[in-house]
Design a protein around this motif. Structure first.
Motif, PDB file in Angstrom:
ATOM      1  N   ALA A 152      35.481  37.190  50.340  1.00 26.28           N
ATOM      2  CA  ALA A 152      34.761  37.967  49.321  1.00 26.28           C
ATOM      3  C   ALA A 152      34.971  37.392  47.924  1.00 26.28           C
ATOM      4  O   ALA A 152      34.022  37.275  47.132  1.00 26.28           O
ATOM      5  CB  ALA A 152      35.202  39.422  49.374  1.00 26.28           C
ATOM      6  N   HIS A 153      36.199  37.027  47.605  1.00 31.59           N
ATOM      7  CA  HIS A 153      36.463  36.462  46.277  1.00 31.59           C
ATOM      8  C   HIS A 153      35.924  35.039  46.176  1.00 31.59           C
ATOM      9  O   HIS A 153      35.524  34.599  45.098  1.00 31.59           O
ATOM     10  CB  HIS A 153      37.962  36.504  45.988  1.00 31.59           C
ATOM     11  CG  HIS A 153      38.482  37.895  45.804  1.00 31.59           C
ATOM     12  ND1 HIS A 153      38.481  38.534  44.578  1.00 31.59           N
ATOM     13  CD2 HIS A 153      38.998  38.785  46.677  1.00 31.59           C
ATOM     14  CE1 HIS A 153      38.986  39.751  44.707  1.00 31.59           C
ATOM     15  NE2 HIS A 153      39.303  39.930  45.976  1.00 31.59           N
ATOM     16  N   ASN A 282      44.938  36.343  47.127  1.00 31.57           N
ATOM     17  CA  ASN A 282      45.850  35.204  46.994  1.00 31.57           C
ATOM     18  C   ASN A 282      45.399  34.151  45.983  1.00 31.57           C
ATOM     19  O   ASN A 282      45.884  33.012  46.022  1.00 31.57           O
ATOM     20  CB  ASN A 282      46.079  34.533  48.360  1.00 31.57           C
ATOM     21  CG  ASN A 282      47.025  35.324  49.245  1.00 31.57           C
ATOM     22  OD1 ASN A 282      47.961  35.960  48.765  1.00 31.57           O
ATOM     23  ND2 ASN A 282      46.769  35.326  50.544  1.00 31.57           N
ATOM     24  N   ARG A 283      44.535  34.522  45.071  1.00 35.61           N
ATOM     25  CA  ARG A 283      44.112  33.572  44.039  1.00 35.61           C
ATOM     26  C   ARG A 283      44.837  33.888  42.724  1.00 35.61           C
ATOM     27  O   ARG A 283      44.219  34.255  41.719  1.00 35.61           O
ATOM     28  CB  ARG A 283      42.589  33.632  43.852  1.00 35.61           C
ATOM     29  CG  ARG A 283      41.817  33.027  45.027  1.00 35.61           C
ATOM     30  CD  ARG A 283      40.330  33.289  44.886  1.00 35.61           C
ATOM     31  NE  ARG A 283      39.535  32.526  45.836  1.00 35.61           N
ATOM     32  CZ  ARG A 283      39.342  32.866  47.106  1.00 35.61           C
ATOM     33  NH1 ARG A 283      39.882  33.995  47.574  1.00 35.61           N
ATOM     34  NH2 ARG A 283      38.607  32.118  47.907  1.00 35.61           N
ATOM     35  N   PHE A 284      46.135  33.713  42.727  1.00 36.51           N
ATOM     36  CA  PHE A 284      46.945  34.083  41.574  1.00 36.51           C
ATOM     37  C   PHE A 284      47.226  32.899  40.654  1.00 36.51           C
ATOM     38  O   PHE A 284      47.740  33.078  39.559  1.00 36.51           O
ATOM     39  CB  PHE A 284      48.266  34.716  42.033  1.00 36.51           C
ATOM     40  CG  PHE A 284      48.063  35.973  42.849  1.00 36.51           C
ATOM     41  CD1 PHE A 284      47.337  37.042  42.328  1.00 36.51           C
ATOM     42  CD2 PHE A 284      48.566  36.087  44.125  1.00 36.51           C
ATOM     43  CE1 PHE A 284      47.137  38.198  43.073  1.00 36.51           C
ATOM     44  CE2 PHE A 284      48.377  37.239  44.879  1.00 36.51           C
ATOM     45  CZ  PHE A 284      47.662  38.289  44.344  1.00 36.51           C
ATOM     46  N   SER A 293      36.402  29.262  49.075  1.00 39.13           N
ATOM     47  CA  SER A 293      37.123  29.049  50.329  1.00 39.13           C
ATOM     48  C   SER A 293      37.520  30.418  50.861  1.00 39.13           C
ATOM     49  O   SER A 293      37.165  31.448  50.279  1.00 39.13           O
ATOM     50  CB  SER A 293      38.374  28.194  50.084  1.00 39.13           C
ATOM     51  OG  SER A 293      39.241  28.844  49.154  1.00 39.13           O
ATOM     52  N   THR A 294      38.242  30.426  51.958  1.00 36.63           N
ATOM     53  CA  THR A 294      38.784  31.684  52.456  1.00 36.63           C
ATOM     54  C   THR A 294      40.298  31.657  52.293  1.00 36.63           C
ATOM     55  O   THR A 294      40.982  30.812  52.868  1.00 36.63           O
ATOM     56  CB  THR A 294      38.367  31.952  53.921  1.00 36.63           C
ATOM     57  OG1 THR A 294      38.854  33.218  54.339  1.00 36.63           O
ATOM     58  CG2 THR A 294      38.858  30.883  54.862  1.00 36.63           C
ATOM     59  N   PRO A 362      35.628  44.612  41.669  1.00 33.06           N
ATOM     60  CA  PRO A 362      36.781  44.482  40.771  1.00 33.06           C
ATOM     61  C   PRO A 362      36.331  44.488  39.315  1.00 33.06           C
ATOM     62  O   PRO A 362      35.139  44.396  39.009  1.00 33.06           O
ATOM     63  CB  PRO A 362      37.375  43.125  41.161  1.00 33.06           C
ATOM     64  CG  PRO A 362      36.209  42.358  41.695  1.00 33.06           C
ATOM     65  CD  PRO A 362      35.324  43.368  42.376  1.00 33.06           C
ATOM     66  N   GLY A 363      37.298  44.585  38.424  1.00 28.97           N
ATOM     67  CA  GLY A 363      36.991  44.530  36.994  1.00 28.97           C
ATOM     68  C   GLY A 363      36.432  45.813  36.428  1.00 28.97           C
ATOM     69  O   GLY A 363      35.812  45.826  35.360  1.00 28.97           O
ATOM     70  N   ARG A 364      36.628  46.946  37.142  1.00 33.17           N
ATOM     71  CA  ARG A 364      36.142  48.225  36.614  1.00 33.17           C
ATOM     72  C   ARG A 364      36.956  48.627  35.391  1.00 33.17           C
ATOM     73  O   ARG A 364      38.171  48.521  35.375  1.00 33.17           O
ATOM     74  CB  ARG A 364      36.261  49.326  37.689  1.00 33.17           C
ATOM     75  CG  ARG A 364      35.505  49.036  38.952  1.00 33.17           C
ATOM     76  CD  ARG A 364      35.695  50.159  39.963  1.00 33.17           C
ATOM     77  NE  ARG A 364      37.103  50.415  40.246  1.00 33.17           N
ATOM     78  CZ  ARG A 364      37.818  49.740  41.120  1.00 33.17           C
ATOM     79  NH1 ARG A 364      37.275  48.755  41.801  1.00 33.17           N
ATOM     80  NH2 ARG A 364      39.089  50.053  41.332  1.00 33.17           N
TER      81      ARG A 364
END
Length: 452
Positions: A152-153, A282-284, A293-294, A362-364
């Motif tokens: 999703a990300h 996990n994209r920190f 990617s996944t 996200p980002g609300r």
């Protein structure tokens, strides 16, 4: 009528390597269910769109991102897959005329067909794209991706990167600096990354040795065929109550909903401490933020709700979430081996097949939420509704809760295994989430209802 346009693409980077941890996580699910995992959907195109623009988009994303130029080769030592990135190739774009039908209906039908047809991992690119036209004019785009290529990300990153394409030339306007999957797989073999994985597995083991072996107590007295059902509950009251609690605690709404679900689970069919798995992207690191990617993996979140007020439960849920984020990056094969070892030592497996997934965007911005009137919350309960939306025999989780948002309501969709949880109990669990949230909104001292 369907026309297929073969789109040539040429990218940078090629080679063969191990699957990443995210890819291996998805592949384990594919092997278990026998079905492809997919991402994507339907997009309404703006007036004036052309088929040529869709060709540009498809050529751009294929050339730009290694994950979309990846196929699997089954040459591992155990016959398992590795990833092979190709530098160039051709991919088909389908152009489908609606032929008098509503093009939105046609687009949705194509999406379902793409999602229901398993990918050929060795001989098919991990993207299927179509343009729906009405009298030759493009109205909708359909894109479905293999989950082995994107999560999703990663899909968000793809859309963000697409905004940098030059629409005249189809060329990028900025360099791509995000880590690509082949490079990521190499990084995941480094000692420092493997140490992080081992720390995550120690956390997993601690959870397994702490919680009850069962996430759902007892067995169902109402087995269904197909076995798994999806029950959706639409609740304006939960939306209003969550906002009231957020205004009181000056917090965002995600830990409130998690605490509501955990409390309802412990009060109905589950036990305490509550353990549910959540997906972490996990994209920190900055180099991973734009990675198409996944990378998402799940990790158990454990929270003790005994003798707590609901406000305290929200605090505990937030803290537990931060711990989960820390330990969601790991080697899935070593995790599976650890789970087998612990099961042997304990004399049986600990169920961890219960999930919480807040799917709201996200980002609300929830910093200035205003509490709604009490009367509005109470009146909204009369408008709560539910429906069964799907049934399947595809191997699915014991419990999986999705949370989605409408403009004035929350929608809770619960997937449940009817051999363990009757349809009546599934509805009880969902309605209890609403009750927990409403009670906490009306009474700041309300408890979770969970006793030690």
């Amino acid at each position: 009528m369907t026309e297929k346009i073969l789109v040539d693409f040429q990218g940078t980077g090629a080679g063969v390597g191990d699957l990443t941890w995210g890819q291996r996580t998805v592949w384990r699910t594919v092997v278990k269910t026998g079905r492809s995992e997919t991402m994507g959907g339907v997009t309404a195109l703006p007036p004036g769109s052309t088929v040529e623009q869709s060709v540009l988009v498809l050529r751009y994303v294929m050339a730009r991102h290694e994950s979309l130029r990846t196929r699997l080769v089954f040459d591992g030592p155990d016959g398992g897959p590795r990833q092979q990135v190709h530098e160039s190739g051709q991919v088909a774009l389908s152009v489908i005329d609606s032929d008098g039908e509503d093009p939105a209906v046609v687009a949705e039908r194509v999406r379902v067909e793409y999602e229901d047809t398993d990918f050929d991992y060795a001989d098919e690119w991990p993207v299927r794209m179509a343009v729906i036209t009405e009298a030759g004019v493009p109205t909708h785009s359909v894109a479905v991706y293999s989950h082995l290529a994107i999560d999703a990300h990663g899909l968000d990153a793809l859309v963000t990167d697409l905004s940098t394409m030059d629409w005249t030339t189809g060329e990028p306007t900025v360099p791509l600096e995000a880590t690509q999957p082949l490079r990521l797989a190499e990084q995941q073999r480094k000692p420092n990354v493997l140490r992080n994985s081992e720390a995550a597995l120690k956390y997993w083991e601690r959870v397994l040795r702490t919680v009850s072996p069962k996430r759902v107590e007892g067995e169902s007295d109402d087995h269904r065929s197909p076995r798994w059902g999806d029950l959706a509950l639409r609740s304006e009251a939960s939306w209003l109550a969550t906002r009231a609690i957020a205004a009181r605690l000056r917090t965002d709404t995600s830990p409130i909903l998690l605490a509501g679900y955990a409390s309802a689970l412990a009060r109905t069919v589950g036990n305490n401490p509550v353990a549910v798995q959540i997906a972490v992207n996990n994209r920190f690191r900055q180099s991973l933020v734009g990675s198409v990617s996944t990378m998402a993996q799940t990790c158990p979140l454990m929270v003790d709700l005994a003798d707590a007020t609901f406000d305290e439960a929200v605090h505990r849920a937030r803290q537990a979430t931060m711990v989960t984020y820390k330990y969601a990056y790991y080697d899935p094969d070593r995790r599976a081996a650890m789970v087998d070892r612990v099961a042997e030592e304990l004399g049986g497996r600990v169920e961890m097949d219960t999930y919480f997934n807040d799917r709201r965007p996200p980002g609300r911005d929830e910093r200035d939420i205003t509490a709604p009137p009490v009367a509005d919350i109470l009146a909204a309960r009369e408008r709560t509704s539910h429906e069964w939306v799907a049934w399947t025999d595809v191997d699915s989780p014991l419990l999986y809760l999705d949370v989605d948002a409408e403009p004035d309501a929350l929608v809770f969709t619960l997937t449940g295994d009817t051999t363990r949880l009757s349809p009546k109990s599934m509805l009880w669990l969902l309605t209890e989430i609403e009750s927990v949230l409403v009670d906490a909104a009306l009474d700041p001292g309300a408890g979770t209802g969970v006793r030690s």
